[in-house]
Design a protein around this motif. Sequence first.
Motif, PDB file in Angstrom:
ATOM      1  N   SER A  13      77.586 -30.823  -5.709  1.00 27.17           N
ATOM      2  CA  SER A  13      78.662 -29.753  -4.948  1.00 27.17           C
ATOM      3  C   SER A  13      78.645 -28.854  -6.117  1.00 27.17           C
ATOM      4  O   SER A  13      78.999 -27.507  -5.781  1.00 27.17           O
ATOM      5  CB  SER A  13      79.692 -30.335  -4.604  1.00 27.17           C
ATOM      6  OG  SER A  13      80.625 -30.567  -5.623  1.00 27.17           O
ATOM      7  N   ARG A  62      84.544 -23.318   3.411  1.00 32.46           N
ATOM      8  CA  ARG A  62      83.491 -22.789   4.632  1.00 32.46           C
ATOM      9  C   ARG A  62      84.252 -22.872   5.937  1.00 32.46           C
ATOM     10  O   ARG A  62      84.130 -21.913   6.841  1.00 32.46           O
ATOM     11  CB  ARG A  62      82.129 -23.524   4.638  1.00 32.46           C
ATOM     12  CG  ARG A  62      81.244 -23.305   3.364  1.00 32.46           C
ATOM     13  CD  ARG A  62      79.706 -23.342   3.712  1.00 32.46           C
ATOM     14  NE  ARG A  62      79.367 -24.886   4.165  1.00 32.46           N
ATOM     15  CZ  ARG A  62      79.252 -25.655   3.064  1.00 32.46           C
ATOM     16  NH1 ARG A  62      79.275 -25.523   2.051  1.00 32.46           N
ATOM     17  NH2 ARG A  62      78.846 -27.050   3.585  1.00 32.46           N
ATOM     18  N   LEU A  63      84.944 -24.000   6.203  1.00 35.42           N
ATOM     19  CA  LEU A  63      85.591 -23.967   7.531  1.00 35.42           C
ATOM     20  C   LEU A  63      86.869 -23.079   7.545  1.00 35.42           C
ATOM     21  O   LEU A  63      87.093 -22.431   8.365  1.00 35.42           O
ATOM     22  CB  LEU A  63      86.062 -25.475   7.809  1.00 35.42           C
ATOM     23  CG  LEU A  63      84.876 -26.413   8.133  1.00 35.42           C
ATOM     24  CD1 LEU A  63      85.613 -27.717   8.093  1.00 35.42           C
ATOM     25  CD2 LEU A  63      84.462 -25.990   9.661  1.00 35.42           C
ATOM     26  N   ALA A  88      79.274 -33.588   8.285  1.00 34.85           N
ATOM     27  CA  ALA A  88      80.503 -33.432   7.215  1.00 34.85           C
ATOM     28  C   ALA A  88      81.423 -32.538   8.030  1.00 34.85           C
ATOM     29  O   ALA A  88      82.696 -32.760   8.154  1.00 34.85           O
ATOM     30  CB  ALA A  88      80.175 -32.599   6.050  1.00 34.85           C
ATOM     31  N   VAL A  89      81.001 -31.534   8.684  1.00 37.59           N
ATOM     32  CA  VAL A  89      81.774 -30.556   9.413  1.00 37.59           C
ATOM     33  C   VAL A  89      82.482 -31.219  10.591  1.00 37.59           C
ATOM     34  O   VAL A  89      83.826 -31.336  11.072  1.00 37.59           O
ATOM     35  CB  VAL A  89      81.160 -29.207  10.023  1.00 37.59           C
ATOM     36  CG1 VAL A  89      81.723 -28.487  11.057  1.00 37.59           C
ATOM     37  CG2 VAL A  89      80.657 -28.457   8.693  1.00 37.59           C
ATOM     38  N   THR A 105      82.955 -28.074   2.096  1.00 40.99           N
ATOM     39  CA  THR A 105      83.058 -27.685   3.647  1.00 40.99           C
ATOM     40  C   THR A 105      84.466 -27.319   4.040  1.00 40.99           C
ATOM     41  O   THR A 105      84.313 -26.280   4.912  1.00 40.99           O
ATOM     42  CB  THR A 105      82.763 -29.216   4.129  1.00 40.99           C
ATOM     43  OG1 THR A 105      81.670 -29.817   3.315  1.00 40.99           O
ATOM     44  CG2 THR A 105      82.550 -29.064   5.695  1.00 40.99           C
ATOM     45  N   THR A 138      77.107 -29.986  11.482  1.00 39.66           N
ATOM     46  CA  THR A 138      76.716 -30.902  10.322  1.00 39.66           C
ATOM     47  C   THR A 138      77.703 -32.167  10.437  1.00 39.66           C
ATOM     48  O   THR A 138      78.788 -31.918  10.908  1.00 39.66           O
ATOM     49  CB  THR A 138      76.547 -30.348   9.001  1.00 39.66           C
ATOM     50  OG1 THR A 138      78.015 -30.198   8.718  1.00 39.66           O
ATOM     51  CG2 THR A 138      75.764 -29.087   8.914  1.00 39.66           C
ATOM     52  N   THR A 140      82.003 -32.620  -1.790  1.00 38.70           N
ATOM     53  CA  THR A 140      81.355 -31.865  -0.451  1.00 38.70           C
ATOM     54  C   THR A 140      82.526 -31.840   0.620  1.00 38.70           C
ATOM     55  O   THR A 140      82.398 -30.647   1.153  1.00 38.70           O
ATOM     56  CB  THR A 140      80.734 -33.437   0.097  1.00 38.70           C
ATOM     57  OG1 THR A 140      79.737 -33.645  -0.758  1.00 38.70           O
ATOM     58  CG2 THR A 140      79.940 -32.751   1.168  1.00 38.70           C
TER      59      THR A 140
END
Lengths: 111, 134
Positions: B63, A50-51, A7-8, A47, A5, A43
Amino acid sequence: MTPLTPAVFHILLALAAGDRHGYGIMQDIAEHTNGALKMGAGTLYGTIQRLMDAGMVREVESPPPETLRDERRRHYRLTPAGRRALDAEVHRLEGLIRVARGVRGHSRVKG
Amino acid sequence: MKTADRAARLYTWLLRLYPETFYNQFARDMSADFRDGHAAARRDGLRTRLSFTARSYGDLVVSLLSQRLDTERFVIWRMSVLVALAIWAVAVGVASLEWSHGPASPWFLMQLGVAVTAGATLTIAIALRTHNPS
């Protein structure tokens, strides 16, 4: 491989230059995109979480002794898995650009 | 109290609405980021400051919902299955009441069949979808 994505991709790209805290990553992203992408903190940290779960980013125990040092904040570092994911995405994008350039060049010659 | 302080205090307070683990891990940094971003936006004028504030609060709400949904996924799944089972139980209950008054009509049996099948399908669909969200 599934495309990353935006963002990633931008977070991994910012961390490829060295360890950063969240605010530093946000500033890098704004700079890399000429201000077109301004990532919010929610955000960004969602992220990053998650990473970290995916093993692509990890928290650094001791902040780097440079100008980016900020005691209030946690610092993050790209892991080898994160670098591999970033390299694969860059490779994928390069292939896409090659195809796009080829198609555009072909259509210009025809036109 | 200055507007900047109020905006930062409200932002910091709203961070408490995040799930506990996320709050403990990131709230301090998020609060610091908001204060620094707000201070930087102030130097660029009112429009930039308003834009930054609106963007930050908007991002917080989106979020926050995302984090809450992730954290509460199992609770939502359990509630959905319970509701579907309740619909199913009501259908079977109505059917048993109807049967106690004598033999059921074919039309009623068909309606009962549809209700029970719908309840079972709904339960299975919710269970599969929520356990396999991707």
